[in-house]
Design a protein around this motif. Structure first.
Motif, PDB file in Angstrom:
ATOM      1  N   GLU A 336       0.896  -1.075   0.047  1.00 29.76           N
ATOM      2  CA  GLU A 336      -0.207   0.045   0.162  1.00 29.76           C
ATOM      3  C   GLU A 336       0.911   1.083   0.048  1.00 29.76           C
ATOM      4  OE1 GLU A 336      -2.957  -0.009   3.386  1.00 29.76           O
ATOM      5  OE2 GLU A 336      -3.541  -2.264   2.544  1.00 29.76           O
ATOM      6  N   LYS A 337       2.027   1.147   0.540  1.00 26.65           N
ATOM      7  CA  LYS A 337       2.876   2.346   0.454  1.00 26.65           C
ATOM      8  C   LYS A 337       3.609   2.509  -0.751  1.00 26.65           C
ATOM      9  CE  LYS A 337       3.489   2.300   5.603  1.00 26.65           C
ATOM     10  NZ  LYS A 337       4.523   2.335   6.504  1.00 26.65           N
ATOM     11  N   LYS A 338       4.046   3.853  -1.251  1.00 21.88           N
ATOM     12  CA  LYS A 338       4.859   4.071  -2.414  1.00 21.88           C
ATOM     13  C   LYS A 338       6.427   3.462  -2.119  1.00 21.88           C
ATOM     14  CE  LYS A 338       1.979   7.699  -3.546  1.00 21.88           C
ATOM     15  NZ  LYS A 338       1.982   9.309  -3.891  1.00 21.88           N
ATOM     16  N   GLY A 339       6.798   3.040  -3.203  1.00 19.13           N
ATOM     17  CA  GLY A 339       8.137   2.702  -2.715  1.00 19.13           C
ATOM     18  C   GLY A 339       8.653   1.381  -4.010  1.00 19.13           C
ATOM     19  N   ALA A 340       9.835   0.669  -3.751  1.00 17.16           N
ATOM     20  CA  ALA A 340      10.144  -0.427  -4.629  1.00 17.16           C
ATOM     21  C   ALA A 340       9.173  -1.229  -4.177  1.00 17.16           C
ATOM     22  CB  ALA A 340      11.474  -0.762  -4.029  1.00 17.16           C
ATOM     23  N   ASP A 341       8.814  -2.158  -5.560  1.00 19.93           N
ATOM     24  CA  ASP A 341       7.767  -3.176  -5.521  1.00 19.93           C
ATOM     25  C   ASP A 341       8.239  -4.240  -6.322  1.00 19.93           C
ATOM     26  OD1 ASP A 341       7.888  -2.700  -8.448  1.00 19.93           O
ATOM     27  OD2 ASP A 341       6.140  -1.741  -8.622  1.00 19.93           O
ATOM     28  N   HIS A 342       9.598  -4.433  -6.326  1.00 17.33           N
ATOM     29  CA  HIS A 342      10.226  -5.780  -6.712  1.00 17.33           C
ATOM     30  C   HIS A 342       9.424  -6.306  -7.925  1.00 17.33           C
ATOM     31  CE1 HIS A 342      12.531  -5.441  -3.150  1.00 17.33           C
ATOM     32  NE2 HIS A 342      11.804  -5.108  -2.254  1.00 17.33           N
ATOM     33  N   GLY A 343       9.150  -5.654  -8.985  1.00 19.51           N
ATOM     34  CA  GLY A 343       8.466  -5.901 -10.206  1.00 19.51           C
ATOM     35  C   GLY A 343       6.934  -6.490  -9.883  1.00 19.51           C
ATOM     36  N   ILE A 344       6.359  -6.397  -8.703  1.00 21.26           N
ATOM     37  CA  ILE A 344       5.346  -6.913  -8.385  1.00 21.26           C
ATOM     38  C   ILE A 344       4.049  -5.786  -7.978  1.00 21.26           C
ATOM     39  CG2 ILE A 344       3.690  -8.591  -6.873  1.00 21.26           C
ATOM     40  CD1 ILE A 344       6.236 -10.205  -6.430  1.00 21.26           C
ATOM     41  N   ASP A 345       3.173  -5.484  -8.596  1.00 19.16           N
ATOM     42  CA  ASP A 345       2.228  -4.460  -8.250  1.00 19.16           C
ATOM     43  C   ASP A 345       1.043  -5.054  -7.518  1.00 19.16           C
ATOM     44  OD1 ASP A 345       3.439  -2.410  -9.402  1.00 19.16           O
ATOM     45  OD2 ASP A 345       2.758  -2.754 -11.385  1.00 19.16           O
ATOM     46  N   GLY A 346       0.571  -6.376  -7.903  1.00 17.35           N
ATOM     47  CA  GLY A 346      -0.636  -7.025  -7.556  1.00 17.35           C
ATOM     48  C   GLY A 346      -0.214  -8.604  -7.423  1.00 17.35           C
ATOM     49  N   ARG A 347      -1.194  -9.182  -6.503  1.00 17.06           N
ATOM     50  CA  ARG A 347      -1.251 -10.830  -6.601  1.00 17.06           C
ATOM     51  C   ARG A 347      -2.761 -11.196  -6.610  1.00 17.06           C
ATOM     52  NH1 ARG A 347       3.886 -12.855  -4.477  1.00 17.06           N
ATOM     53  NH2 ARG A 347       4.884 -11.226  -3.583  1.00 17.06           N
ATOM     54  N   ILE A 348      -2.903 -12.482  -7.199  1.00 23.28           N
ATOM     55  CA  ILE A 348      -4.078 -12.978  -7.021  1.00 23.28           C
ATOM     56  C   ILE A 348      -3.809 -14.541  -6.458  1.00 23.28           C
ATOM     57  CG2 ILE A 348      -6.110 -14.101  -8.182  1.00 23.28           C
ATOM     58  CD1 ILE A 348      -5.806 -11.690 -10.309  1.00 23.28           C
TER      59      ILE A 348
END
Length: 472
Positions: A336-348
């Motif tokens: 939920e916080k802005k920052g590095a996402d390690h290539g992942i924006d979301g998951r199912i």
């Protein structure tokens, strides 16, 4: 006495001399703008409940006094939300345990506001001291006076009961009925008779401004959805029942994961919910769908419904665009916080029926110019995370090399459904808006992405609108 202010600058002027730290002042300016508008839209029969922690409650109370008028302050409710904290008084601790929050309760107009009182159970010690008598069948009761205070001047009737003549609070007919029912006792002849007040017929004690009977949501609670500031439904049920009737509208201007909306819906109120984040709106939509299925009707105002609206949202706030896009495919944001996402924006997360180990779909959302190396990066993320499917969601049309790169990744073979699904998939926003979905095992049956809200036992009546961020 200072009256209500419709001018925000007047409502906050008193704070400028008191506050030397800009963060709190900025917060109060923001709250002042909202409270002035809330005061404006409230009916004279309406009330406002503002939940806050003790660090800000004193500032907000003064602000509310300025906006609503101090004479319309009803209660400062102390909500004991948890049990004792282990750090209180421990080594290095310099404070008492912080176990309560504050709820500031203001009416639009005292004397006109709806107030439906409720009762709480008696304290066990009070029961032991007060209801100290028992009938042969074990029913507990207390001894209550029956004589009428004020005598004849107050219109109380005078007659004889069990050899004693007094002015009574009951008529002769009522007194005879109580005698027949065995609800009058006399300790000895000549003593003034008294009434039996049975414990099992008592409503309890009229609620006070200290609420200790509602705990915060535990990690194992069925209603827990994983939202950080989620409040228990019992708390919102109480507020809504006290200050509204079934023909009223409940407005929650900071609706988060929608607890007030869920309570208002269940209690038969019309509702309006407002939140500025598409993450919150997505959570609320899932909550309502899990609880009511297709039986509830509502309108979402402010979500993009076209490619032009999606582009406007992306230009305005790419993080909100990301949350919105994830909501379209029923995915939970990776963070939920802005920052590095390690290539992942979301998951199912999903589970194949023949294999109970959770599996996952990795989502990558892009609003800029799509690039083939982003598909290669997504393939690397799948390998690193040991995920089964990767989905690249793009605002703009992908290139042919991107589609070829995705196609070269092969398929995920579902053991539970005996089906094949492309391991890397590319979906454009326009395709999703047109109804295209992720090619994966049936999500309605195997999704484990969102914590499920409890299913309602009755269909939901039509309701109001849930407002988003203003993009059409």
């Amino acid at each position: 006495m200072v009256g209500p202010h419709q001018d925000v600058s007047k409502a906050i002027e008193a704070f400028r001399q008191l506050l030397g730290f800009s963060d709190m002042l900025a917060y109060l300016v923001m709250m002042a703008q909202r409270l002035v508008e809330l005061h404006r839209v409230l009916k004279s029969s309406g009330s406002l409940y503002l939940h806050c922690d003790p660090a800000a409650s004193h500032y907000l109370k003064v602000l509310l006094d300025a906006v609503f008028d101090a004479r319309n302050m009803v209660n400062e409710i102390v909500w004991k939300r948890t049990y004792a904290h282990g750090d209180a008084g421990g080594q290095g601790a310099q404070h008492f345990g912080r176990v309560h929050d504050t709820i500031l309760f203001y009416a639009k107009q005292r004397g006109e506001a709806i107030f439906n009182p409720f009762y709480q159970p008696y304290d066990p010690d009070y029961i032991e001291k007060t209801f100290k008598y028992k009938d042969p069948d074990g029913r507990k009761w207390q001894s209550l006076p029956m004589d009428g205070p004020g005598g004849a001047a107050k219109g109380n009737p005078s007659f004889e009961v069990l050899g004693v003549t007094r002015y009574w609070r009951y008529s002769r007919e009522t007194m005879n009925r109580l005698l027949e029912e065995g609800r009058i006792h006399q300790s000895k002849p000549g003593v003034v008779p008294r009434e039996k007040g049975y414990l099992d017929e008592s409503k309890g004690v009229l609620a006070q401004d200290l609420w200790t009977d509602i705990r915060k949501i535990s990690s194992r609670a069925k209603e827990r959805l994983g939202y950080p500031t989620q409040k228990p439904e019992l708390l919102l049920d109480r507020v809504i029942k006290v200050s509204s009737n079934e023909d009223c509208v409940v407005l929650d201007p900071f609706c988060g994961c929608g607890t007030a909306i869920a309570s208002a819906q269940r209690l038969g109120r019309t509702w309006i919910g407002i939140d500025i984040t598409h993450l919150a709106i997505s959570l609320i939509k899932h909550r309502l769908a899990d609880t009511y299925g297709d039986s509830i009707e509502y309108t979402v105002v402010g979500e993009p419904t076209s490619l032009e609206g999606a582009l406007a949202l992306a230009l305005d706030d790419r993080f909100q665009f990301q949350y919105w896009a994830l909501g379209l495919v029923e995915a939970r944001p990776h963070q939920e916080k802005k920052g590095a996402d390690h290539g992942i924006d979301g998951r199912i997360y999903f589970i194949d029926e023949k294999n109970q180990k959770a599996k996952q779909v990795i989502i990558s959302v892009k609003s800029g110019k799509p690039k083939v190396n982003e598909i290669r990066d997504l393939k690397g993320v799948l390998d690193r995370e040991k995920a089964q499917i990767g989905v690249y969601i793009t605002l703009n049309n992908p290139t042919n090399p991107m589609r070829k790169e995705a196609a070269s990744s092969g398929f995920y073979e579902s053991p539970g459904w005996n089906s094949r699904h492309p391991r890397i998939q590319i979906l454009t926003i326009q395709e999703i808006l047109d109804g295209k979905r992720i090619d994966m095992p049936p999500i309605k049956h195997v999704s484990q992405t969102f914590r499920k809200a409890k299913r309602a036992t009755e269909p939901a009546p039509p309701q109001g609108e849930m407002f988003g961020t203003g993009h059409d």
